[in-house]
Design an enzyme around this catalytic site. Structure first.
Site, mmCIF file in Angstrom:
data_model
loop_
_atom_site.group_PDB
_atom_site.id
_atom_site.type_symbol
_atom_site.label_atom_id
_atom_site.label_comp_id
_atom_site.label_asym_id
_atom_site.label_seq_id
_atom_site.Cartn_x
_atom_site.Cartn_y
_atom_site.Cartn_z
ATOM 1 C CG HIS A 133 -8.494 49.751 -73.934
ATOM 2 N ND1 HIS A 133 -7.728 50.679 -74.591
ATOM 3 C CD2 HIS A 133 -7.750 48.608 -73.916
ATOM 4 C CE1 HIS A 133 -6.580 50.143 -74.957
ATOM 5 N NE2 HIS A 133 -6.565 48.893 -74.556
ATOM 6 C CG ASP A 179 -5.948 45.134 -73.100
ATOM 7 O OD1 ASP A 179 -5.597 46.326 -73.204
ATOM 8 O OD2 ASP A 179 -6.353 44.465 -74.063
ATOM 9 C CE1 TYR A 198 2.291 39.821 -84.427
ATOM 10 C CE2 TYR A 198 0.972 41.438 -83.253
ATOM 11 C CZ TYR A 198 2.164 40.752 -83.417
ATOM 12 O OH TYR A 198 3.218 40.988 -82.571
ATOM 13 C CB SER A 216 -1.499 51.801 -77.572
ATOM 14 O OG SER A 216 -2.685 51.070 -77.760
ATOM 15 N NE ARG A 263 1.403 43.538 -78.743
ATOM 16 C CZ ARG A 263 0.407 44.239 -78.216
ATOM 17 N NH1 ARG A 263 -0.150 43.860 -77.096
ATOM 18 N NH2 ARG A 263 -0.027 45.326 -78.792
ATOM 19 C CB CYS A 296 0.337 55.221 -71.609
ATOM 20 S SG CYS A 296 -0.010 56.527 -72.791
ATOM 21 N NE ARG A 352 -5.188 47.059 -81.102
ATOM 22 C CZ ARG A 352 -5.435 48.339 -81.324
ATOM 23 N NH1 ARG A 352 -6.331 48.695 -82.228
ATOM 24 N NH2 ARG A 352 -4.811 49.272 -80.634
ATOM 25 C CE LYS A 363 -6.810 45.536 -77.433
ATOM 26 N NZ LYS A 363 -6.718 46.253 -76.164
ATOM 27 C CG ASN A 398 4.032 55.862 -61.982
ATOM 28 O OD1 ASN A 398 4.560 56.964 -61.922
ATOM 29 N ND2 ASN A 398 4.015 55.134 -63.088
HETATM 30 C C1 OXD Z 1 -3.779 47.458 -77.534
HETATM 31 C C2 OXD Z 1 -3.458 46.128 -76.986
HETATM 32 O O1 OXD Z 1 -3.388 47.780 -78.663
HETATM 33 O O2 OXD Z 1 -3.844 45.855 -75.848
HETATM 34 O O3 OXD Z 1 -4.456 48.223 -76.839
HETATM 35 O O4 OXD Z 1 -2.816 45.347 -77.689
HETATM 36 MN MN MN Z 2 -5.167 47.282 -75.056
#
Ligand code: OXD
Ligand code: MN
Length: 603
Positions: free
Chosen positions: A242, A291, A213, A264, A383, A266, A74, A222, A509
């Site tokens: 998000h 997401d 992409y 992103s 990806r 994490c 992105r 997004k 977690n």
């Molecule tokens: C991001 C994704 O960058 O989900 O947040 O790809």
């Molecule tokens: Mn994302």
């Protein structure tokens, strides 16, 4: 299909004609969304050299795709939010005047699809026909986008039927690489010079030029589901976030739903598909989404969330049987891999997939690679794109148009210091404060003073309007709820003085999740500290893990001076909003600082 489009939705027919006249493609393909169409388009991509069909025995019905090395992620600096008034986009967005941006884009789109096929993809974010869904139509000259959209959203005929004569979001996309007669195409066409990802917030349309992409090109994700939908949500009284959504089922069969936001890198997807560790027999995590969450108050004042996507576009490096066994099962077949490495037997590989690196691969750029190469074999942002239908941890309610009831919000960053493993905000307003000031360290640096990038609500690149107004929207949402979710901050990434992680993370977690669930049921288990409510050692279920009280103390320690510095560092972000910042946030910050001065030194 052409007839159906024109007769049921004249505005759509007219828009298709306009784009065709502007972009001058060789042909137009209206996507019906069928499996047969998907297969045909994948075969076309193989013939064009864009896709490599993977070994049918190892990875059935799957493909590897290599992007242009200049088109791998992105592009936030080329992402624009266009509003008539600059202040409506706010200081965190790249603003452009809508008329000027249209004038700038017009000559770029003129003739941009020459020599190519123009695909028209009706798509629905959310179940087609549901009141909670949004319908868009993406016009694109990328077959890669068309097949990816089939995995990520409902597309084609069912969407057109649901649309009828209704309104749709116009999403125009071109890779910006017209072909002259006789030109040979490249496997990944894009435009090296001009790239734009634009949200026109005046009429709700989206335009993207030059990149093929991910979030730049799959415009339902997004662009529509966050930038466009966040503004619509503000006007209509809901939230486009998000966030992942997960259900946590206890051994008695009761499910508690949690929505969680992480910047992103994490491990959001891994958390959404968490497999509980040994000792947690009967507990289950059920994935609703990894997401994006659309969240609305229902008539009873409960927030209900849907995941508007039907698939995952996940980061490959680091994904393996330990970090995410559910995703590993999902991508065993029917998957499109982008910028991963290719093994000699026709399968894919990426850093972290296996402990030992294979002796020889073809890297993401198509070059021979060995472990001595001194460079990664897969691109760090490689990806996989796969339908949720393949994921074994999906919640049976994941596609329920009514959504799932949210009991808790969780916000987390990658922070090596200051922030404890988990704390619960004392109230909605304090929770909003901790979400608004969310940050993450740019690198997994060992030093204590790694730079923190602020990423409020993990929405920094995705909020389609002034973030100060977004904070106000969240604050006011609290007044409309009868069942207000509890708000938590978590930090899986705290390190000790030597730079070692204090918390094992991943499956462990679950122990934190269990405490969160218990808190949402008002079953106690915590003590008040300077940051909010924290678990004591005995409040966490340690079955199956040898984790001593001393390490837990280091993990949970909140140093007064460090916290004061943290709160003071929020100034830069908060002041950037000027008079538009809701007063409640400055008041909360001051109250937290005042409380610190009264608290014992380490609490
Ligand atoms: C991001 C994704 O960058 O989900 O947040 O790809
Ligand atoms: Mn994302």
């Amino acid at each position: 299909m052409q007839d159906l489009t024109v007769t049921t939705n004249p505005a759509l027919g007219q828009w298709i004609d306009e784009v065709q006249a502007l972009c001058e493609p060789d042909q137009v393909h209206l996507c019906d969304g069928s499996d047969a169409e998907y297969e045909r388009l994948c075969s076309t991509l193989v013939a064009a050299g864009t896709f490599i069909r993977l070994n049918e025995e190892k990875r059935p019905n799957s493909f590897l795709c290599r992007s242009d090395p200049g088109d791998v992620a992105r592009l936030e600096h080329r992402t624009f939010v266009c509003t008539a008034d600059r202040d409506d986009a706010g200081p965190t967005n790249n603003w452009a005047d809508p008329a000027e941006m249209r004038a700038e884009l017009q000559p770029l789109f003129k003739g941009s699809m020459r020599g190519r096929t123009m695909y028209v993809i009706p798509f629905s974010m959310g179940e087609p026909g549901s009141d909670l869904s949004m319908i868009g139509v993406q016009i694109t000259d990328s077959a890669y986008v068309a097949v990816s959209m089939k995995l990520m959203a409902h597309i084609g005929l069912p969407v057109l039927r649901a649309l009828g004569a209704g309104e749709f979001v116009r999403c125009l996309h071109s890779v910006g690489a017209p072909l002259a007669a006789g030109d040979r195409d490249v496997p990944w066409p894009c435009n090296a010079e001009h790239k734009y990802i634009v949200s026109f917030q005046d009429d709700g349309s989206i335009a993207s030029f030059g990149s093929g992409y991910g979030g730049n090109a799959l415009l339902g994700k997004k662009c529509l589901a966050l930038r466009t939908a966040s503004l619509k949500g503000r006007k209509e009284g809901w939230l486009a976030e998000h966030m992942l959504i997960m259900g946590v089922e206890d051994p008695a069969g009761k499910t508690t739903y949690v929505a969680a936001a992480f910047p992103s890198a994490c491990g959001k997807t891994n958390f959404a598909m968490l497999l509980p560790p040994e000792g947690f027999a009967g507990w289950k995590v059920k994935t609703v989404g990894d997401d994006i969450a659309w969240i609305r108050p229902d008539a009873e004042g409960t927030l209900r969330a849907i995941n508007p996507e039907t698939g995952f576009f996940g980061v490959a490096p680091g994904t393996n049987d330990k970090t995410n066994p559910n995703m590993m099962a999902a991508i065993a077949r029917d998957t499109i891999f982008t910028n991963c490495a290719l093994t000699p037997d026709g399968d894919v590989w990426w850093e972290g997939l296996t402990e030992v690196r294979p002796p020889a691969l073809v890297d993401w750029r198509g070059l021979d690679w060995t472990p001595q190469a001194g460079r990664p074999a897969a691109h760090p942002n490689a990806r996989f794109t796969v339908s949720r239908a393949r994921c074994p941890s999906m919640d049976p309610l994941a596609a329920d148009p009514a959504g799932v009831p949210i009991s808790a919000f969780v916000f987390g960053g990658r922070l090596s210091h200051t922030f404890p493993l988990v704390f619960e905000a004392r109230d909605w307003r304090e929770g909003i404060y901790w979400a608004a000031t969310l940050g993450s360290e740019a690198t997994a640096a060992a030093e204590n003073q790694a730079a923190t990038r602020r990423d409020p609500f993990s929405m920094l690149p995705f909020c389609g309007y002034n973030m100060a107004d977004y904070f106000a929207h969240w604050l006011s949402m609290g007044d409309r709820l009868a069942n207000t979710p509890a708000i938590f901050r978590v930090n899986w990434f705290r390190r000790d003085d030597g730079g070692a992680f204090l918390w094992p993370g991943f499956r462990q977690n679950m122990r934190v999740l269990k405490w969160i669930v218990q808190r949402t049921e008002n079953r106690g288990g915590g003590q008040v500290a300077s940051v909010g409510l924290v678990p004591r050692y005995h409040d966490i279920d340690w079955r199956g893990l040898d984790y001593n009280g001393q390490t837990f103390e280091a993990l949970m320690k909140v140093d007064r001076d460090e916290l004061r510095q943290e709160l003071q560092s929020h100034d830069v972000l908060l002041e950037s909003f000027g008079h538009r910042l809701p007063a409640a946030l400055s008041v909360t910050r001051q109250a937290l600082l005042d409380a610190l001065d009264q608290a014992p030194p380490q609490n």
